[in-house]
Design a protein around this motif. Sequence first.
Motif, PDB file in Angstrom:
ATOM      1  N   UNK A  11       0.845  -1.192   0.000  1.00  0.00           N
ATOM      2  CA  UNK A  11       0.000   0.000   0.000  1.00  0.00           C
ATOM      3  C   UNK A  11       0.886   1.250   0.000  1.00  0.00           C
ATOM      4  N   UNK A  12       0.300   2.325  -0.480  1.00  0.00           N
ATOM      5  CA  UNK A  12       1.000   3.609  -0.521  1.00  0.00           C
ATOM      6  C   UNK A  12       0.649   4.418   0.718  1.00  0.00           C
ATOM      7  N   UNK A  13       1.682   5.007   1.322  1.00  0.00           N
ATOM      8  CA  UNK A  13       1.479   5.839   2.504  1.00  0.00           C
ATOM      9  C   UNK A  13       2.266   7.127   2.349  1.00  0.00           C
ATOM     10  N   UNK A  41      -9.788  -7.975  -2.035  1.00  0.00           N
ATOM     11  CA  UNK A  41      -8.632  -8.002  -2.932  1.00  0.00           C
ATOM     12  C   UNK A  41      -8.873  -6.928  -3.988  1.00  0.00           C
ATOM     13  N   UNK A  42      -8.059  -5.890  -3.963  1.00  0.00           N
ATOM     14  CA  UNK A  42      -8.303  -4.718  -4.799  1.00  0.00           C
ATOM     15  C   UNK A  42      -7.931  -5.015  -6.249  1.00  0.00           C
ATOM     16  N   UNK A  43      -8.868  -4.755  -7.142  1.00  0.00           N
ATOM     17  CA  UNK A  43      -8.608  -4.872  -8.575  1.00  0.00           C
ATOM     18  C   UNK A  43      -8.328  -3.506  -9.198  1.00  0.00           C
ATOM     19  N   UNK A  44      -8.872  -2.448  -8.593  1.00  0.00           N
ATOM     20  CA  UNK A  44      -8.618  -1.088  -9.061  1.00  0.00           C
ATOM     21  C   UNK A  44      -8.820  -0.123  -7.903  1.00  0.00           C
ATOM     22  N   UNK A  45      -7.914   0.836  -7.794  1.00  0.00           N
ATOM     23  CA  UNK A  45      -8.036   1.909  -6.804  1.00  0.00           C
ATOM     24  C   UNK A  45      -8.346   3.202  -7.540  1.00  0.00           C
ATOM     25  N   UNK A  46      -9.436   3.847  -7.161  1.00  0.00           N
ATOM     26  CA  UNK A  46      -9.790   5.116  -7.768  1.00  0.00           C
ATOM     27  C   UNK A  46      -8.838   6.217  -7.346  1.00  0.00           C
ATOM     28  N   UNK A  47      -8.682   7.231  -8.212  1.00  0.00           N
ATOM     29  CA  UNK A  47      -7.767   8.338  -7.940  1.00  0.00           C
ATOM     30  C   UNK A  47      -8.529   9.657  -7.999  1.00  0.00           C
ATOM     31  N   UNK A  48      -8.305  10.495  -6.988  1.00  0.00           N
ATOM     32  CA  UNK A  48      -8.982  11.779  -6.872  1.00  0.00           C
ATOM     33  C   UNK A  48      -8.022  12.829  -6.328  1.00  0.00           C
ATOM     34  N   UNK A 288     -16.091   8.367 -17.394  1.00  0.00           N
ATOM     35  CA  UNK A 288     -15.098   8.387 -18.469  1.00  0.00           C
ATOM     36  C   UNK A 288     -13.691   8.160 -17.913  1.00  0.00           C
ATOM     37  N   UNK A 289     -12.992   7.191 -18.466  1.00  0.00           N
ATOM     38  CA  UNK A 289     -11.657   6.856 -18.005  1.00  0.00           C
ATOM     39  C   UNK A 289     -10.602   7.440 -18.943  1.00  0.00           C
ATOM     40  N   UNK A 290      -9.522   7.949 -18.351  1.00  0.00           N
ATOM     41  CA  UNK A 290      -8.387   8.432 -19.140  1.00  0.00           C
ATOM     42  C   UNK A 290      -7.285   7.395 -19.220  1.00  0.00           C
ATOM     43  N   UNK A 291      -7.180   6.525 -18.205  1.00  0.00           N
ATOM     44  CA  UNK A 291      -6.128   5.521 -18.248  1.00  0.00           C
ATOM     45  C   UNK A 291      -5.960   4.815 -16.924  1.00  0.00           C
ATOM     46  N   UNK A 292      -5.155   3.763 -16.948  1.00  0.00           N
ATOM     47  CA  UNK A 292      -4.834   3.000 -15.748  1.00  0.00           C
ATOM     48  C   UNK A 292      -3.324   2.856 -15.628  1.00  0.00           C
ATOM     49  N   UNK A 293      -2.871   2.661 -14.406  1.00  0.00           N
ATOM     50  CA  UNK A 293      -1.452   2.504 -14.105  1.00  0.00           C
ATOM     51  C   UNK A 293      -1.280   1.352 -13.132  1.00  0.00           C
ATOM     52  N   UNK A 294      -0.147   0.632 -13.198  1.00  0.00           N
ATOM     53  CA  UNK A 294       0.152  -0.338 -12.144  1.00  0.00           C
ATOM     54  C   UNK A 294       0.232   0.364 -10.790  1.00  0.00           C
ATOM     55  N   UNK A 295      -0.121  -0.338  -9.741  1.00  0.00           N
ATOM     56  CA  UNK A 295      -0.052   0.234  -8.397  1.00  0.00           C
ATOM     57  C   UNK A 295       1.325   0.817  -8.101  1.00  0.00           C
ATOM     58  N   UNK A 296       2.366   0.153  -8.580  1.00  0.00           N
ATOM     59  CA  UNK A 296       3.735   0.622  -8.317  1.00  0.00           C
ATOM     60  C   UNK A 296       4.036   1.954  -8.979  1.00  0.00           C
ATOM     61  N   UNK A 297       3.253   2.328  -9.989  1.00  0.00           N
ATOM     62  CA  UNK A 297       3.478   3.574 -10.720  1.00  0.00           C
ATOM     63  C   UNK A 297       2.549   4.691 -10.264  1.00  0.00           C
ATOM     64  N   UNK A 298       2.128   4.642  -9.016  1.00  0.00           N
ATOM     65  CA  UNK A 298       1.191   5.645  -8.506  1.00  0.00           C
ATOM     66  C   UNK A 298       1.739   7.061  -8.611  1.00  0.00           C
ATOM     67  N   UNK A 299       3.026   7.241  -8.391  1.00  0.00           N
ATOM     68  CA  UNK A 299       3.586   8.598  -8.453  1.00  0.00           C
ATOM     69  C   UNK A 299       3.445   9.184  -9.848  1.00  0.00           C
ATOM     70  N   UNK A 314      -8.495   8.274 -13.576  1.00  0.00           N
ATOM     71  CA  UNK A 314      -7.346   7.391 -13.549  1.00  0.00           C
ATOM     72  C   UNK A 314      -7.561   6.336 -12.471  1.00  0.00           C
ATOM     73  N   UNK A 315      -7.002   5.157 -12.684  1.00  0.00           N
ATOM     74  CA  UNK A 315      -7.085   4.094 -11.680  1.00  0.00           C
ATOM     75  C   UNK A 315      -5.754   3.377 -11.573  1.00  0.00           C
ATOM     76  N   UNK A 316      -5.479   2.895 -10.376  1.00  0.00           N
ATOM     77  CA  UNK A 316      -4.299   2.078 -10.117  1.00  0.00           C
ATOM     78  C   UNK A 316      -4.709   0.619 -10.078  1.00  0.00           C
ATOM     79  N   UNK A 317      -3.927  -0.237 -10.744  1.00  0.00           N
ATOM     80  CA  UNK A 317      -4.250  -1.657 -10.813  1.00  0.00           C
ATOM     81  C   UNK A 317      -3.188  -2.466 -10.078  1.00  0.00           C
ATOM     82  N   UNK A 318      -3.504  -3.021  -8.908  1.00  0.00           N
ATOM     83  CA  UNK A 318      -2.554  -3.858  -8.186  1.00  0.00           C
ATOM     84  C   UNK A 318      -2.193  -5.104  -8.997  1.00  0.00           C
TER      85      UNK A 318
END
Length: 318
Positions: A11-13, A41-48, A288-299, A314-318
Amino acid sequence: MTDNTQHTAQHWVATDYGDLDVLRLEETDVPAPAEGEVTIDVRAAGMNPADYKHIARSGDRDALPVAIGYEVAGVISALGPNTQIASGAGAVGDEVLAFRVAGGYASSITVPARDVFAKPAGLSFPEAANLLLAGTTASEMLHVTGVARGDTVLVHGASGAVGVSLLQQARLIGARVIGTAGEKSVDTVRRFDGIPVAYGEGLQDRVRDLAPEGIAAALDCVGTDEAVDVSLALVEDRDRIVTIAAFDRAEQEGIRVIGGAMPASATYRDGVRAHLIRLAGDGDLVVPMAGTYPLADALQALELLTSGHPGGKLALLP
């Protein structure tokens, strides 16, 4: 079912308060769910934007490190004893979404069952993970300003996540929406039946030309002085002007301000979640989605999000 097994997850902290460089991807223990809790088990984390805004300003240092992320979608991996999710029942393997949670930028998370709902089959995990923060904010903006069928309303920042949800929810009410947007975002406003208007010098006159009948309410998603000034000039009743960003101006001018940390806002937003999920399930509220990123690429994803122009969610995909 009951699962007393604790396991680890990523997880990101935020290790401090400040810019994105305070964020770290760490291993964490995911507690087994107690009564009234669910492990997902997270499949996608929303970003705001709220994900980073609350760590950008100083806070309680005893609360550090702060886990990041408010909404997720995934699959139930365990339920506490005698526990049902908010939409009823629930079993291991069920696809769900959850909001409002603490620490959604994670590969697994244990959360209160009251915040977990069955995911509509027609929504992808990234879409489901981005539905409710923007959606409940938009719903509350319409609610507190009393927008009704036949009203013409002005939305500042209509092409952003909250703005797009506002366009759709206002359309369902039967309101006419004029939405400010940059040149690249005009088609987004039109897609959801809004009337685009360019922000910048002369905005007030352009809106008057588009709405000779007058503006019933103004909904500010951007927080600029222009947005507040034009709203004040066009809307007679200050109770029908609301902002989610111009906090200082709201206090000065006596206009409404709402936010997820405010008790009244939190209560309203919790209460409207099931309704918004039904709308999304019926196809009346899209994300509407703009894209997804691996969880490790959250920054990297957060850098795009902080630019203010991601072009969708945008969403993060673990």
